[in-house]
Design an enzyme around this catalytic site. Sequence first.
Site, PDB file in Angstrom:
ATOM      1  CG  ASN A 198      10.693 -26.355  -4.661  1.00  0.00           C
ATOM      2  OD1 ASN A 198       9.973 -27.169  -4.067  1.00  0.00           O
ATOM      3  ND2 ASN A 198      10.213 -25.287  -5.271  1.00  0.00           N
ATOM      4  NE  ARG A 205       8.266 -23.650  -1.722  1.00  0.00           N
ATOM      5  CZ  ARG A 205       7.664 -23.023  -2.699  1.00  0.00           C
ATOM      6  NH1 ARG A 205       8.188 -23.027  -3.906  1.00  0.00           N
ATOM      7  NH2 ARG A 205       6.550 -22.385  -2.486  1.00  0.00           N
ATOM      8  CG  HIS A 238       2.496 -19.219  -2.041  1.00  0.00           C
ATOM      9  ND1 HIS A 238       1.186 -19.125  -2.432  1.00  0.00           N
ATOM     10  CD2 HIS A 238       3.061 -20.131  -2.851  1.00  0.00           C
ATOM     11  CE1 HIS A 238       0.966 -19.952  -3.442  1.00  0.00           C
ATOM     12  NE2 HIS A 238       2.094 -20.573  -3.716  1.00  0.00           N
TER      13      HIS A 238
END
Length: 420
Positions: free
Chosen positions: A11, A97, A185
């Site tokens: 990430n 991500r 999210h």
Amino acid sequence: MSRHQSCLVLNAGSSSLKFAVLRRDEATEDLHQVLNGQIAGIGTDARFEARDANRRVVAQRRWSAEDSQRRPALLEYLLAWLGQALPEDRIVAAGHRVVHGGRGFSRPVRVTPEVLAELQALVPLAPLHQPHNLAPMRALAASHPELPQVACFDTAFHAELPWVASTYALPQELSYEGVQRYGFHGLSYEYVSQRLAALRPELANARVVVCHLGNGSSLAAVHAGRGVDTTMGFTALDGVPMGTRSGSLDPGVLLYLMREKGMGADALEDLLYRRSGLLGVSGVSSDMRALEQSTDPAARRAIELFCFRVAKEVAAMAGSMGGIDALVFTAGIGENSPGVRAEVCSRLGWMGLAIDDYANGRSALEISADDSVVPVFVLPTNEEKMIALHTLAVLAASAPNGREADEGQPCSTARTPATC
Ligand code: ADP
């Protein structure tokens, strides 16, 4: 020696590279995190820290200012370190991500040069995040071409929003260009929805409002596991106030600031992303825990404003679904702040929602009072696990003859023992 199959999750942000390694349990097929950590301060004073499954710090290191700017070298360091730290693991894939999948990517995808080019084209939609998400993919593709990579998107969960939830009331030429509500999210919402359905099967088809409250915060309306509305929109600025981000504003405020204060795009970006939210209102901190510990009345005002806006959006999300069957709190604030949960829920008493103070104080799984019309849950999110699950699923699906992708694939490099 037989080695565990593991997945590396990355990430990457502007100045940090967070990582986790999840190992597949051969008996249960479940994934367990064995290590996580980050390289923080990239570009200025890079610092590496890794923790084991018990959250014990197992490694630390710092770099000079000059070396802190060598991003590919820092990633190589991480891979080499993982090879030494996990001699019994074989990293079979890297999952990334990625903040923006635009309209084209509604599910995780194997990273190829074509995919990278399409993701690059989305940079204008998320200029502060997308370039950093893509950089380690390129670095890994160059240095470890044998390692399969999968991109997992924060927007994908919201890909099927009804048009009324995804469309701005602007001239529709702008919509066709991609100016629409995407939501973020998504990996957290997906994980939490699946957990809730696993823990409470009777809620699998329910109308659930999930409050993801962390440094970045948003809410989602989830019906039968699918996203039907959310508070973030075109960017991750919209919705509730966050640590340093404003949340929703009257767009007229921007016109005022441009005309009367002469602010340009860079100054507005700095104001809205880095100087607003809890920090801007309190003048004390962007961190909820610090605000809760502060005796400054401005800190209290910031918390009150935050809770007011979250409660208001819970009602809005319920409205989008025609009702609410469960409320879930997750992420740093949602999982750990009984005070915020109590304040949000007390504003929703008119919905018949009530919490049990004892259960809330212990952050129990279910914190609603026996007579609450709507059950309220605290569910820790795990975006890393969601990414690893997606990554291994994409890998299995893309393997020739349905075989596991890593079977019989010799690894061509000795530089990163962990990857082969
Ligand atoms: P990110 O969006 O960066 O992933 P997190 O989900 O880790 O953020 O959430 C960070 C927020 O959670 C911070 O505001 C922090 O103060 C808050 N937080 C963490 N632990 C607690 C706690 N025990 N009480 C109140 N707030 C907490």
